[in-house]
Design a protein around this motif. Structure first.
Motif, PDB file in Angstrom:
ATOM      1  N   LYS A   4       0.661  -1.219  -0.151  1.00  0.00           N
ATOM      2  CA  LYS A   4      -0.181  -0.096  -0.195  1.00  0.00           C
ATOM      3  C   LYS A   4       0.724   1.440  -0.096  1.00  0.00           C
ATOM      4  CE  LYS A   4      -3.952   1.956   2.403  1.00  0.00           C
ATOM      5  NZ  LYS A   4      -4.945   1.758   3.628  1.00  0.00           N
ATOM      6  N   VAL A   5       0.556   2.135  -0.988  1.00  0.00           N
ATOM      7  CA  VAL A   5       1.272   3.387  -1.176  1.00  0.00           C
ATOM      8  C   VAL A   5       0.891   4.526  -0.029  1.00  0.00           C
ATOM      9  CG1 VAL A   5       2.082   5.423  -2.411  1.00  0.00           C
ATOM     10  CG2 VAL A   5       1.915   3.104  -3.362  1.00  0.00           C
ATOM     11  N   ARG A   6       1.574   4.843   0.595  1.00  0.00           N
ATOM     12  CA  ARG A   6       1.136   5.872   1.793  1.00  0.00           C
ATOM     13  C   ARG A   6       0.797   7.409   1.140  1.00  0.00           C
ATOM     14  NH1 ARG A   6       4.626   7.610   7.076  1.00  0.00           N
ATOM     15  NH2 ARG A   6       2.860   9.103   7.994  1.00  0.00           N
ATOM     16  N   ILE A   7      -0.231   7.943   1.302  1.00  0.00           N
ATOM     17  CA  ILE A   7      -0.495   9.175   0.749  1.00  0.00           C
ATOM     18  C   ILE A   7      -0.370  10.419   1.787  1.00  0.00           C
ATOM     19  CG2 ILE A   7      -2.151  10.659  -0.455  1.00  0.00           C
ATOM     20  CD1 ILE A   7      -1.526   8.340  -2.003  1.00  0.00           C
ATOM     21  N   VAL A   8       0.437  11.483   1.821  1.00  0.00           N
ATOM     22  CA  VAL A   8       0.370  12.394   2.527  1.00  0.00           C
ATOM     23  C   VAL A   8      -0.013  13.789   1.767  1.00  0.00           C
ATOM     24  CG1 VAL A   8       2.442  11.419   3.590  1.00  0.00           C
ATOM     25  CG2 VAL A   8       2.855  12.887   1.989  1.00  0.00           C
ATOM     26  N   ALA A   9      -0.152  14.815   2.681  1.00  0.00           N
ATOM     27  CA  ALA A   9      -0.585  16.049   2.328  1.00  0.00           C
ATOM     28  C   ALA A   9       0.701  16.995   2.129  1.00  0.00           C
ATOM     29  CB  ALA A   9      -1.822  16.884   3.280  1.00  0.00           C
ATOM     30  N   CYS A  10       0.613  17.781   1.010  1.00  0.00           N
ATOM     31  CA  CYS A  10       1.611  18.525   1.042  1.00  0.00           C
ATOM     32  C   CYS A  10       1.769  19.729   1.796  1.00  0.00           C
ATOM     33  CB  CYS A  10       1.744  19.361  -0.599  1.00  0.00           C
ATOM     34  SG  CYS A  10       2.814  20.595  -0.957  1.00  0.00           S
ATOM     35  N   PRO A  11       2.723  19.923   2.585  1.00  0.00           N
ATOM     36  CA  PRO A  11       2.664  20.853   3.799  1.00  0.00           C
ATOM     37  C   PRO A  11       2.411  22.450   3.110  1.00  0.00           C
ATOM     38  CG  PRO A  11       4.738  19.679   3.720  1.00  0.00           C
ATOM     39  CD  PRO A  11       3.931  19.290   2.275  1.00  0.00           C
ATOM     40  N   THR A  12       2.709  22.631   2.155  1.00  0.00           N
ATOM     41  CA  THR A  12       2.602  23.751   1.356  1.00  0.00           C
ATOM     42  C   THR A  12       1.099  24.148   1.012  1.00  0.00           C
ATOM     43  OG1 THR A  12       4.825  24.046   0.906  1.00  0.00           O
ATOM     44  CG2 THR A  12       3.266  25.785  -0.240  1.00  0.00           C
ATOM     45  N   CYS A  13       0.566  23.278   0.163  1.00  0.00           N
ATOM     46  CA  CYS A  13      -0.930  23.586  -0.536  1.00  0.00           C
ATOM     47  C   CYS A  13      -1.766  22.406  -0.102  1.00  0.00           C
ATOM     48  CB  CYS A  13      -0.616  23.639  -2.007  1.00  0.00           C
ATOM     49  SG  CYS A  13      -0.343  21.944  -3.010  1.00  0.00           S
ATOM     50  N   ALA A  15      -2.074  19.419  -1.224  1.00  0.00           N
ATOM     51  CA  ALA A  15      -2.476  18.339  -2.472  1.00  0.00           C
ATOM     52  C   ALA A  15      -1.933  16.908  -1.881  1.00  0.00           C
ATOM     53  CB  ALA A  15      -1.744  18.929  -3.376  1.00  0.00           C
ATOM     54  N   ALA A  16      -2.608  15.944  -2.269  1.00  0.00           N
ATOM     55  CA  ALA A  16      -2.179  14.642  -2.009  1.00  0.00           C
ATOM     56  C   ALA A  16      -0.947  14.140  -2.799  1.00  0.00           C
ATOM     57  CB  ALA A  16      -3.075  13.703  -2.384  1.00  0.00           C
ATOM     58  N   VAL A  17      -0.099  13.659  -1.856  1.00  0.00           N
ATOM     59  CA  VAL A  17       1.415  13.400  -2.521  1.00  0.00           C
ATOM     60  C   VAL A  17       1.646  11.984  -2.216  1.00  0.00           C
ATOM     61  CG1 VAL A  17       3.794  13.695  -2.524  1.00  0.00           C
ATOM     62  CG2 VAL A  17       2.210  15.673  -2.199  1.00  0.00           C
ATOM     63  N   ARG A  18       1.763  11.211  -3.125  1.00  0.00           N
ATOM     64  CA  ARG A  18       2.183   9.725  -2.846  1.00  0.00           C
ATOM     65  C   ARG A  18       3.714   9.455  -2.376  1.00  0.00           C
ATOM     66  NH1 ARG A  18      -0.710   5.849  -5.968  1.00  0.00           N
ATOM     67  NH2 ARG A  18       1.115   4.256  -6.140  1.00  0.00           N
ATOM     68  N   TRP A  19       3.980   8.715  -1.091  1.00  0.00           N
ATOM     69  CA  TRP A  19       5.027   8.743  -0.662  1.00  0.00           C
ATOM     70  C   TRP A  19       5.857   7.342  -1.142  1.00  0.00           C
ATOM     71  CZ3 TRP A  19       7.234  12.289   2.785  1.00  0.00           C
ATOM     72  CH2 TRP A  19       8.331  11.959   3.238  1.00  0.00           C
ATOM     73  N   GLU A  20       6.409   7.833  -2.151  1.00  0.00           N
ATOM     74  CA  GLU A  20       7.362   6.663  -2.894  1.00  0.00           C
ATOM     75  C   GLU A  20       8.614   7.150  -3.617  1.00  0.00           C
ATOM     76  OE1 GLU A  20       4.695   5.078  -5.618  1.00  0.00           O
ATOM     77  OE2 GLU A  20       4.202   6.696  -6.595  1.00  0.00           O
ATOM     78  N   TYR A  25       9.519  15.348  -5.090  1.00  0.00           N
ATOM     79  CA  TYR A  25       9.637  16.381  -4.139  1.00  0.00           C
ATOM     80  C   TYR A  25       9.026  16.427  -2.717  1.00  0.00           C
ATOM     81  CZ  TYR A  25      11.165  18.731  -8.521  1.00  0.00           C
ATOM     82  OH  TYR A  25      11.751  19.132  -9.668  1.00  0.00           O
ATOM     83  N   ARG A  26       9.053  14.714  -2.594  1.00  0.00           N
ATOM     84  CA  ARG A  26       8.022  14.465  -1.346  1.00  0.00           C
ATOM     85  C   ARG A  26       8.780  15.333  -0.083  1.00  0.00           C
ATOM     86  NH1 ARG A  26      10.077   8.175  -1.422  1.00  0.00           N
ATOM     87  NH2 ARG A  26      12.065   8.861  -0.598  1.00  0.00           N
ATOM     88  N   PHE A  28       6.590  17.377  -0.410  1.00  0.00           N
ATOM     89  CA  PHE A  28       5.855  18.574  -1.217  1.00  0.00           C
ATOM     90  C   PHE A  28       5.520  17.977  -2.711  1.00  0.00           C
ATOM     91  CE2 PHE A  28       9.234  20.375   1.357  1.00  0.00           C
ATOM     92  CZ  PHE A  28       8.591  21.372   2.139  1.00  0.00           C
ATOM     93  N   CYS A  29       4.320  18.462  -3.279  1.00  0.00           N
ATOM     94  CA  CYS A  29       3.842  18.081  -4.309  1.00  0.00           C
ATOM     95  C   CYS A  29       4.712  18.719  -5.559  1.00  0.00           C
ATOM     96  CB  CYS A  29       2.557  18.411  -4.407  1.00  0.00           C
ATOM     97  SG  CYS A  29       2.190  20.355  -4.800  1.00  0.00           S
ATOM     98  N   SER A  30       5.488  19.589  -5.658  1.00  0.00           N
ATOM     99  CA  SER A  30       5.993  20.088  -6.746  1.00  0.00           C
ATOM    100  C   SER A  30       7.561  20.979  -6.167  1.00  0.00           C
ATOM    101  CB  SER A  30       5.308  21.198  -7.615  1.00  0.00           C
ATOM    102  OG  SER A  30       4.809  22.239  -6.815  1.00  0.00           O
ATOM    103  N   GLU A  31       8.007  21.227  -7.012  1.00  0.00           N
ATOM    104  CA  GLU A  31       9.401  22.251  -6.798  1.00  0.00           C
ATOM    105  C   GLU A  31       8.911  23.552  -6.375  1.00  0.00           C
ATOM    106  OE1 GLU A  31      13.775  23.389  -8.689  1.00  0.00           O
ATOM    107  OE2 GLU A  31      12.071  22.956  -9.951  1.00  0.00           O
ATOM    108  N   ARG A  32       7.885  23.972  -6.959  1.00  0.00           N
ATOM    109  CA  ARG A  32       7.334  25.137  -6.534  1.00  0.00           C
ATOM    110  C   ARG A  32       7.057  25.349  -5.066  1.00  0.00           C
ATOM    111  NH1 ARG A  32       2.255  27.663  -6.001  1.00  0.00           N
ATOM    112  NH2 ARG A  32       1.992  29.727  -6.127  1.00  0.00           N
ATOM    113  N   CYS A  33       6.324  24.121  -4.478  1.00  0.00           N
ATOM    114  CA  CYS A  33       5.707  24.056  -3.072  1.00  0.00           C
ATOM    115  C   CYS A  33       7.031  24.056  -2.168  1.00  0.00           C
ATOM    116  CB  CYS A  33       4.955  23.040  -2.808  1.00  0.00           C
ATOM    117  SG  CYS A  33       3.162  23.537  -3.452  1.00  0.00           S
ATOM    118  N   LYS A  34       7.959  23.378  -2.821  1.00  0.00           N
ATOM    119  CA  LYS A  34       9.148  23.256  -1.807  1.00  0.00           C
ATOM    120  C   LYS A  34      10.100  24.416  -1.900  1.00  0.00           C
ATOM    121  CE  LYS A  34      13.737  20.413  -2.302  1.00  0.00           C
ATOM    122  NZ  LYS A  34      14.233  19.648  -2.761  1.00  0.00           N
ATOM    123  N   LEU A  35      10.103  25.218  -2.906  1.00  0.00           N
ATOM    124  CA  LEU A  35      10.778  26.605  -2.875  1.00  0.00           C
ATOM    125  C   LEU A  35       9.849  27.567  -1.985  1.00  0.00           C
ATOM    126  CD1 LEU A  35      12.381  26.672  -6.602  1.00  0.00           C
ATOM    127  CD2 LEU A  35      13.308  26.188  -4.409  1.00  0.00           C
TER     128      LEU A  35
END
Length: 64
Positions: A4-13, A15-20, A25-26, A28-35
């Motif tokens: 089972k793949v764990r799903i986490v929420a992006c700390p910035t926006c 959005a659902a992010v697959r933890w794999e 950028y986990r 985070f959902c994207s480089e933008r949210c990471k920056l």
């Protein structure tokens, strides 16, 4: 057996992010949210609480 793949929420926006490994950028959902998050730390918008420092001659909790 299917793992089972764990799903986490992006700390910035939020959005659902697959933890794999493929999630580049986990957590985070994207480089933008990471920056955006990095910028918050650089601007000192985030702060880590610290305890008040006590002089070496006085132990914490002691009063003169």
């Amino acid at each position: 057996m299917t793992e089972k793949v764990r799903i986490v929420a992006c700390p910035t926006c939020g959005a659902a992010v697959r933890w794999e490994p493929q999630s580049r950028y986990r957590p985070f959902c994207s480089e933008r949210c990471k920056l955006i998050d990095l910028g918050q730390w650089a601007d000192e918008s985030y702060r880590v609480p610290a305890e008040e420092e006590h002089p070496d001659s006085e132990a914490p909790g002691e009063s003169r």
